[in-house]
Design an enzyme around this catalytic site. Structure first.
Site, PDB file in Angstrom:
ATOM      1  N   GLU A  18      62.159  20.547 -24.795  1.00 28.99           N
ATOM      2  CA  GLU A  18      62.256  19.330 -25.594  1.00 28.99           C
ATOM      3  C   GLU A  18      62.528  19.768 -27.019  1.00 28.99           C
ATOM      4  OE1 GLU A  18      59.494  16.043 -27.712  1.00 28.99           O
ATOM      5  OE2 GLU A  18      58.847  16.663 -25.710  1.00 28.99           O
ATOM      6  N   LYS A  59      50.873  29.085 -25.448  1.00 29.96           N
ATOM      7  CA  LYS A  59      51.081  29.654 -26.773  1.00 29.96           C
ATOM      8  C   LYS A  59      51.037  28.497 -27.762  1.00 29.96           C
ATOM      9  CE  LYS A  59      53.273  30.948 -30.532  1.00 29.96           C
ATOM     10  NZ  LYS A  59      53.531  29.977 -31.621  1.00 29.96           N
ATOM     11  N   CYS A  64      59.143  14.330 -33.109  1.00 30.06           N
ATOM     12  CA  CYS A  64      60.522  14.573 -32.650  1.00 30.06           C
ATOM     13  C   CYS A  64      61.295  13.278 -32.447  1.00 30.06           C
ATOM     14  CB  CYS A  64      60.500  15.370 -31.354  1.00 30.06           C
ATOM     15  SG  CYS A  64      59.780  17.014 -31.513  1.00 30.06           S
ATOM     16  N   GLU A  78      67.789  16.837 -38.590  1.00 28.45           N
ATOM     17  CA  GLU A  78      66.382  16.459 -38.441  1.00 28.45           C
ATOM     18  C   GLU A  78      65.589  16.961 -39.643  1.00 28.45           C
ATOM     19  OE1 GLU A  78      63.185  16.356 -34.841  1.00 28.45           O
ATOM     20  OE2 GLU A  78      64.108  18.293 -35.254  1.00 28.45           O
TER      21      GLU A  78
END
Length: 502
Positions: free
Chosen positions: A257, A182, A291, A391
């Site tokens: 993750e 996906k 990330c 973040e």
């Protein structure tokens, strides 16, 4: 100007080795983030599309693909190597227009991709179990064997499609699994084209399938699907939690993750010629949309002012523009929504007491139609501030001073994340103490964001679990069988359960 067969078209899913129209007629535009122009139209996949793709993957897994020998899978990897090498420029330009990463960066990913393919090719013939001693009897042989886990569901991020895909494809093809991918809504074209190339290299029908669409629909359906044996997700903590909960439907294996707020620690004895550009690009790489970005920059106080001055100078020399231009250092953010998100953090930093020393503005003029923001640095940042805790996923650095090694360690570990971290110092003993005590799954010394498929990366705390790459990577795609063989066929065989504790 680069053009492509996808541009201006309504695209389909890729199921069973063929382009398949979506179950629904709903399409969503894919924008060029540098201009805001529509590149193509991506299908909004449904659970029905996922069912079709999973069925194709299951058919391939149970069919001829299951009979391929290790050397045949190795030979397939070598053909894939040739096809990807020959067509990498196309993939690089497509990725740059799709997500905005500068073309010099996407072209530079070629060696990583080819090295990853080579590494995973070696793993096809490196899968084995053990013969084990037992306490049952001399007429019994015991061992373990490893078998492919089955159908994998891969939910991909949009920020590094040319790199991130190989963590999944490598393990899938090396072990004999099959997969339904996906792609992220913003990076579907790269994944579709790359998988088309796999089929051109000789991939059997149904081994790799692609269902485009939104995470809340397609990703959720994959995570819930009872005929998916393992799901891999990269993305936000919030979405990761939903994937984990959905996986309980058949207790499938999960690897996630998630986010990061990585500490980047600069000591006064750091090699400044490396540390300044290294710390800058630890955040500005891919416009901060990585990330592992080292957005919490800890600088020893006695070097703080000098280091910040050099960091500001480096930042102001960055060339911002469309990724397709070969002199661009930093491209746009991926979308208007991401631009709004980043600017909300920038605008909220000063009221909390942070000092903006450079950047902090959306770019106008010729770049006003794209999603461009200046490289941004804040000083006077305290650990409890929002920009130091959450973040941002943009080119925003928070500089935090420290006085002692112990303080640096405490500050580095004051986060719910644990994806990456780094230290810059010429003192090997100090570096080793940081390696051992900073709570992060991946760590760098006098470098940042270096990655190799044979070494891999890992997460810790809210950054997730289940590493990518390295010596144990194949185990994620395999399950282990314990085997007991009675090879005497005599009456001396112990009764059933004789080897068990009473």
């Amino acid at each position: 100007m680069f053009s492509h067969k996808y541009f201006g078209k309504e695209l389909g899913h890729l199921i069973g080795g063929k382009s398949v129209p979506p179950h629904s007629d709903q399409m969503m535009p894919s924008f060029n983030p540098a201009t805001g122009e529509v590149l193509a139209y991506i299908p909004e996949g449904t659970a029905e599309d996922v069912n079709l793709a999973v069925a194709a993957a299951r058919k391939a897994f149970e069919g001829p693909w299951s009979e391929w020998l290790p050397w045949e899978r190795h030979r397939l990897f070598m053909r894939i190597y040739e096809v990807i090498e020959q067509n990498f420029d196309e993939l690089a330009y497509l990725t740059t227009l799709d997500i905005g990463t500068p073309i010099t960066k996407t072209l530079g990913m070629k060696q990583y991709a080819l090295k990853a393919i080579t590494y995973f090719a070696t793993q096809t013939t490196n899968i084995g179990g053990q013969t084990l001693p037992n306490n049952i009897g001399t007429g019994v042989m015991t061992m373990t064997v490893k078998a492919p886990v089955g159908v994998i569901g891969g939910i991909l991020p949009w920020n590094v499609p040319l790199v991130g895909l190989w963590w999944l494809l490598g393990g899938t093809l090396a072990t004999g699994c099959t997969i339904v991918l996906k792609p992220a809504e913003y990076a579907t074209m790269t994944i579709l084209r790359l998988v088309e190339l796999l089929y051109e290299a000789g991939l059997p029908e149904g081994v790799v399938n692609v269902v485009a669409g939104r995470g809340g629909v397609v990703g959720q359906a994959l995570a819930e699907h009872n005929d998916v044996d393992r799901v891999v997700f990269t993305g936000s903590v919030q979405a990761g939690r939903k994937v984990i909960m959905a996986s309980a439907s058949n207790v499938k294996r999960v690897q996630v993750e998630l986010g990061g707020k990585s500490p980047d620690i600069v000591f006064a004895d750091a090699p400044m010629e490396l540390a300044v550009p290294g710390a800058a690009m630890a955040v500005y790489n891919n416009c901060g949309q990585v990330c592992t970005a080292g957005t919490r920059l800890f600088v020893e106080r006695k070097a703080h002012n000098e280091f910040v001055d050099k960091l500001v100078k480096f930042s102001r020399q960055m060339r911002i523009g469309p990724g397709i231009a070969h002199d661009t250092d930093m491209g746009p953010l991926i979308s208007q929504g991401q631009l709004d998100r980043v600017m909300s953090y920038v605008d909220g930093a000063a009221p909390e007491g942070a000092t903006l020393v450079t950047g902090g503005k959306r770019l106008g003029g010729d770049l006003s139609q794209g999603y461009f923001v200046e490289p941004t640095i804040f000083c006077d940042v305290r650990p409890e501030m929002t920009i130091a805790r959450e973040e941002i996923f943009g080119p925003v650095i928070s500089v935090i001073p420290f006085d002692t090694e112990e303080e640096a360690l405490r500050l580095a570990n004051e986060t719910e994340y644990g994806l990456g971290g780094a230290v810059w110092t010429q003192d090997l003993s100090k570096a080793m103490r940081m390696i051992n005590r900073v709570k992060a799954g991946t760590f760098w010394v006098n470098c940042y964001d270096w990655m190799d498929a044979g070494v891999g990366m890992n997460g810790y705390k809210l950054s997730g679990y289940g590493g990518k790459g390295g010596p144990t990577h194949m185990d994620n795609f395999l399950y282990q069988k314990s085997v007991y063989i009675n090879h005497t066929y005599s009456g001396d065989v112990p009764p059933v359960g004789a080897g068990l504790r009473a």
